[in-house]
Design a protein around this motif. Structure first.
Motif, PDB file in Angstrom:
ATOM      1  N   GLY A  17       0.818  -1.204   0.000  1.00 56.31           N
ATOM      2  CA  GLY A  17       0.000   0.000   0.000  1.00 56.31           C
ATOM      3  C   GLY A  17       0.850   1.252   0.000  1.00 56.31           C
ATOM      4  N   THR A  18       0.479   2.218  -0.862  1.00 58.14           N
ATOM      5  CA  THR A  18       1.316   3.414  -1.035  1.00 58.14           C
ATOM      6  C   THR A  18       0.518   4.707  -0.938  1.00 58.14           C
ATOM      7  OG1 THR A  18       1.031   3.291  -3.437  1.00 58.14           O
ATOM      8  CG2 THR A  18       2.954   2.166  -2.497  1.00 58.14           C
ATOM      9  N   GLY A  19      -0.676   4.647  -0.341  1.00 56.93           N
ATOM     10  CA  GLY A  19      -1.469   5.858  -0.158  1.00 56.93           C
ATOM     11  C   GLY A  19      -0.959   6.679   1.010  1.00 56.93           C
ATOM     12  N   PHE A  20      -1.864   7.429   1.635  1.00 57.56           N
ATOM     13  CA  PHE A  20      -1.510   8.317   2.746  1.00 57.56           C
ATOM     14  C   PHE A  20      -0.702   7.571   3.802  1.00 57.56           C
ATOM     15  CE2 PHE A  20      -3.583  10.595   6.611  1.00 57.56           C
ATOM     16  CZ  PHE A  20      -2.394  11.230   6.910  1.00 57.56           C
ATOM     17  N   MET A  21      -1.250   6.475   4.340  1.00 59.71           N
ATOM     18  CA  MET A  21      -0.564   5.791   5.425  1.00 59.71           C
ATOM     19  C   MET A  21       0.588   4.923   4.921  1.00 59.71           C
ATOM     20  SD  MET A  21      -1.916   7.211   7.866  1.00 59.71           S
ATOM     21  CE  MET A  21      -0.796   6.406   9.004  1.00 59.71           C
ATOM     22  N   GLY A  22       0.510   4.432   3.684  1.00 55.34           N
ATOM     23  CA  GLY A  22       1.644   3.711   3.135  1.00 55.34           C
ATOM     24  C   GLY A  22       2.882   4.603   3.049  1.00 55.34           C
ATOM     25  N   LYS A  23       2.665   5.829   2.612  1.00 56.40           N
ATOM     26  CA  LYS A  23       3.773   6.784   2.558  1.00 56.40           C
ATOM     27  C   LYS A  23       4.301   7.079   3.958  1.00 56.40           C
ATOM     28  CE  LYS A  23       5.047  11.285   0.613  1.00 56.40           C
ATOM     29  NZ  LYS A  23       4.566  12.456  -0.182  1.00 56.40           N
ATOM     30  N   CYS A  24       3.399   7.180   4.951  1.00 59.94           N
ATOM     31  CA  CYS A  24       3.832   7.397   6.337  1.00 59.94           C
ATOM     32  C   CYS A  24       4.706   6.250   6.818  1.00 59.94           C
ATOM     33  CB  CYS A  24       2.619   7.547   7.247  1.00 59.94           C
ATOM     34  SG  CYS A  24       1.711   9.094   7.061  1.00 59.94           S
ATOM     35  N   HIS A  25       4.309   5.016   6.493  1.00 55.37           N
ATOM     36  CA  HIS A  25       5.128   3.864   6.870  1.00 55.37           C
ATOM     37  C   HIS A  25       6.500   3.936   6.198  1.00 55.37           C
ATOM     38  CE1 HIS A  25       2.389   0.701   8.823  1.00 55.37           C
ATOM     39  NE2 HIS A  25       1.656   1.816   8.758  1.00 55.37           N
ATOM     40  N   ALA A  26       6.515   4.291   4.924  1.00 62.48           N
ATOM     41  CA  ALA A  26       7.789   4.372   4.208  1.00 62.48           C
ATOM     42  C   ALA A  26       8.707   5.421   4.827  1.00 62.48           C
ATOM     43  CB  ALA A  26       7.537   4.687   2.734  1.00 62.48           C
ATOM     44  N   MET A  27       8.158   6.584   5.151  1.00 65.32           N
ATOM     45  CA  MET A  27       8.974   7.613   5.793  1.00 65.32           C
ATOM     46  C   MET A  27       9.487   7.148   7.142  1.00 65.32           C
ATOM     47  SD  MET A  27       7.273  11.313   4.831  1.00 65.32           S
ATOM     48  CE  MET A  27       5.560  10.902   5.191  1.00 65.32           C
ATOM     49  N   ALA A  28       8.640   6.425   7.896  1.00 63.63           N
ATOM     50  CA  ALA A  28       9.069   5.929   9.205  1.00 63.63           C
ATOM     51  C   ALA A  28      10.212   4.932   9.067  1.00 63.63           C
ATOM     52  CB  ALA A  28       7.883   5.295   9.925  1.00 63.63           C
ATOM     53  N   TRP A  29      10.076   3.982   8.134  1.00 68.72           N
ATOM     54  CA  TRP A  29      11.135   2.996   7.940  1.00 68.72           C
ATOM     55  C   TRP A  29      12.433   3.658   7.477  1.00 68.72           C
ATOM     56  CZ3 TRP A  29      10.600  -1.043  10.529  1.00 68.72           C
ATOM     57  CH2 TRP A  29       9.423  -1.793  10.575  1.00 68.72           C
ATOM     58  N   ASN A  30      12.320   4.706   6.675  1.00 69.99           N
ATOM     59  CA  ASN A  30      13.513   5.400   6.192  1.00 69.99           C
ATOM     60  C   ASN A  30      14.182   6.245   7.273  1.00 69.99           C
ATOM     61  OD1 ASN A  30      14.244   5.194   3.173  1.00 69.99           O
ATOM     62  ND2 ASN A  30      11.999   5.275   3.126  1.00 69.99           N
ATOM     63  N   ASN A  31      13.425   6.693   8.253  1.00 71.84           N
ATOM     64  CA  ASN A  31      13.952   7.650   9.232  1.00 71.84           C
ATOM     65  C   ASN A  31      14.264   7.063  10.596  1.00 71.84           C
ATOM     66  OD1 ASN A  31      13.932  10.022   7.598  1.00 71.84           O
ATOM     67  ND2 ASN A  31      11.710  10.127   7.812  1.00 71.84           N
ATOM     68  N   VAL A  32      13.766   5.863  10.897  1.00 69.81           N
ATOM     69  CA  VAL A  32      13.923   5.339  12.256  1.00 69.81           C
ATOM     70  C   VAL A  32      15.387   5.143  12.626  1.00 69.81           C
ATOM     71  CG1 VAL A  32      13.653   2.906  11.548  1.00 69.81           C
ATOM     72  CG2 VAL A  32      13.034   3.618  13.875  1.00 69.81           C
ATOM     73  N   GLY A  33      16.221   4.740  11.687  1.00 68.13           N
ATOM     74  CA  GLY A  33      17.634   4.566  11.980  1.00 68.13           C
ATOM     75  C   GLY A  33      18.328   5.879  12.299  1.00 68.13           C
ATOM     76  N   THR A  34      18.003   6.908  11.522  1.00 67.63           N
ATOM     77  CA  THR A  34      18.604   8.230  11.748  1.00 67.63           C
ATOM     78  C   THR A  34      18.205   8.790  13.104  1.00 67.63           C
ATOM     79  OG1 THR A  34      18.572   8.697   9.376  1.00 67.63           O
ATOM     80  CG2 THR A  34      18.749  10.585  10.862  1.00 67.63           C
ATOM     81  N   VAL A  35      16.935   8.691  13.440  1.00 73.87           N
ATOM     82  CA  VAL A  35      16.430   9.292  14.676  1.00 73.87           C
ATOM     83  C   VAL A  35      16.951   8.571  15.907  1.00 73.87           C
ATOM     84  CG1 VAL A  35      14.335   9.737  16.028  1.00 73.87           C
ATOM     85  CG2 VAL A  35      14.368  10.230  13.577  1.00 73.87           C
ATOM     86  N   TYR A  36      16.940   7.244  15.885  1.00 71.55           N
ATOM     87  CA  TYR A  36      17.245   6.475  17.089  1.00 71.55           C
ATOM     88  C   TYR A  36      18.631   5.840  17.094  1.00 71.55           C
ATOM     89  CZ  TYR A  36      12.428   6.987  18.609  1.00 71.55           C
ATOM     90  OH  TYR A  36      11.220   7.502  19.027  1.00 71.55           O
ATOM     91  N   GLY A  37      19.380   6.004  16.015  1.00 74.79           N
ATOM     92  CA  GLY A  37      20.718   5.439  15.986  1.00 74.79           C
ATOM     93  C   GLY A  37      20.741   3.926  15.968  1.00 74.79           C
ATOM     94  N   VAL A  38      19.729   3.325  15.351  1.00 73.98           N
ATOM     95  CA  VAL A  38      19.663   1.864  15.230  1.00 73.98           C
ATOM     96  C   VAL A  38      19.947   1.493  13.779  1.00 73.98           C
ATOM     97  CG1 VAL A  38      18.009   1.667  17.112  1.00 73.98           C
ATOM     98  CG2 VAL A  38      17.174   1.906  14.759  1.00 73.98           C
ATOM     99  N   PRO A  39      20.285   0.232  13.518  1.00 72.91           N
ATOM    100  CA  PRO A  39      20.518  -0.173  12.124  1.00 72.91           C
ATOM    101  C   PRO A  39      19.294   0.093  11.266  1.00 72.91           C
ATOM    102  CG  PRO A  39      21.334  -1.856  13.624  1.00 72.91           C
ATOM    103  CD  PRO A  39      20.587  -0.865  14.462  1.00 72.91           C
ATOM    104  N   ARG A  40      19.528   0.598  10.080  1.00 68.72           N
ATOM    105  CA  ARG A  40      18.426   0.922   9.172  1.00 68.72           C
ATOM    106  C   ARG A  40      17.783  -0.360   8.666  1.00 68.72           C
ATOM    107  NH1 ARG A  40      17.418   1.945   3.663  1.00 68.72           N
ATOM    108  NH2 ARG A  40      16.115   3.786   3.282  1.00 68.72           N
TER     109      ARG A  40
END
Length: 375
Positions: A17-40
């Protein structure tokens, strides 16, 4: 069966899914490593309905592969966790297939079309104890909300007495808005309760505890919508109101609407205690208003690094938190649970409790409905 994460790598992700919430999930997966210092996380497969959409979104969202075959994606050995951000009618078959394939599941709300569907999904999740399930109730990740929980838990507003909550938007207020699957039982399930009200219920229960009994009424304000084939009937509710009795014996009120003119994301609630009151409104999500006994009025508390999660994004107070940041927190909470830490939920079992409440509201028709919460 749990398929283990590949050795020495972070979890592999499939997004459907790539609608409103699909895009939100994609941004979260792309950013979680940067924000929390965990492996991407490894962004393995993106699924969409057409080849063109799948390939264009996979490139834009940073996924290695594109597919129109979600069943094959769930079976892929490189995938450990599945993000499901599809129309409501696909939630049960996709989530169950993912669990049966041994994957962890991050599923957008509402959990399912019907209560029977949600019960089946929760039962399957219980039979897969090594697999993590998480529902997309991202408003629970707001720093202000978590600060409110801490205030209540520490006794700063005393014994809880009353909850008053509203979640209103106006995306369906215009009667000329075309008919869509969201307005059907088969495609959308519940209406305002499934789209908006479940978010308010998730916060209400997290603050006040289980619901013992409720009395509710629903309304279809716009009974027909235009479509290319002529007017089509609206099958699910535009608004709902309920009176609540919690398992603790305290009381509450609840209201939600998708036809409230001028309201964009009014997820607003008050908790009254014997020693104070807390007020929150999602349209001003970086403010928590608190009154304590002896004070003349309310004090505004701005979100900042002293509140849970905020500091991971920004070290400076007053630099506002946002909707997509909550989704990053949710992704991190999921990764913690996959790694063996506490699942802060709601998982599918906790999500079933939310579904029971909103479906009881839909069925009440002005009559009390007992939900069996213990005091």
């Amino acid at each position: 069966m749990v398929i283990p994460t590949q050795a020495n790598t972070s979890p592999g992700v499939a997004l459907i899914g790539t609608g409103f919430m699909g895009k939100c999930h994609a941004m979260a997966w792309n950013n979680v490593g940067t924000v929390y210092g965990v492996p991407r996380p490894r962004l393995e497969i993106l699924c969409d309905a057409t080849e063109d959409a799948a390939h264009s979104h996979a490139a834009a969202f940073g996924f290695a592969r594109a597919s129109t075959d979600w069943k094959a994606a769930l079976r892929d050995p490189a995938v450990d966790v599945v993000s499901i951000a599809t129309p409501n009618g696909l939630h049960r078959p996709m989530a169950e297939a993912a669990l049966e394939a041994g994957k962890h599941v991050w599923l957008e709300k509402p959990m399912a079309l019907t209560l029977a569907d949600a019960e089946a999904m929760a039962g399957l999740a219980l039979s897969c104890p090594g697999q993590v399930t998480l529902l997309g109730y991202n408003y629970l990740r707001s720093p202000a909300f978590r600060a409110a929980q801490a205030l209540i838990a520490s006794g700063q507003i005393g014994t809880l007495r009353t909850f008053r909550g509203v979640y209103d938007e106006d995306y369906s207020a215009d009667p000329a808005l075309p008919w869509s699957w969201r307005m059907t039982r088969q495609g959308g399930g519940l209406g305002a309760l499934g789209d908006l009200g479940c978010h308010l219920v998730s916060q209400m229960v997290a603050l006040m505890g289980p619901v013992a009994e409720l009395t509710a009424m629903t309304q279809i304000a716009v009974t027909e919508r235009p479509s290319p084939d002529g007017p089509r009937a609206v099958e699910n509710e535009d608004s709902a109101m309920a009176l609540i009795r919690f398992g603790s014996g305290t009381q509450g009120s609840f209201a939600t609407s998708r036809v409230a003119r001028g309201r964009k994301c009014r997820l607003q609630w008050e908790v009254h205690g014997s020693e104070g009151t807390i007020v929150f409104d999602q349209e001003n999500m970086n403010e928590l208003w608190v009154h304590r006994t002896g004070e003349a009025g309310f004090t505004r508390h701005l979100s900042g690094p002293g509140q849970p999660e905020f500091a991971a994004f920004c070290p400076a107070p007053g630099h506002n938190f946002g909707f997509n940041e909550m989704k990053v927190v949710e992704a991190h909470d999921l990764l913690v649970a996959i790694g063996g830490g506490l699942n802060t939920g709601p998982d599918f079992v906790e999500g079933l409790a939310i579904e029971r409440i909103i479906h009881a509201m839909a069925a009440s028709d002005g009559r009390p409905v007992a939900l069996g919460a213990d005091k």
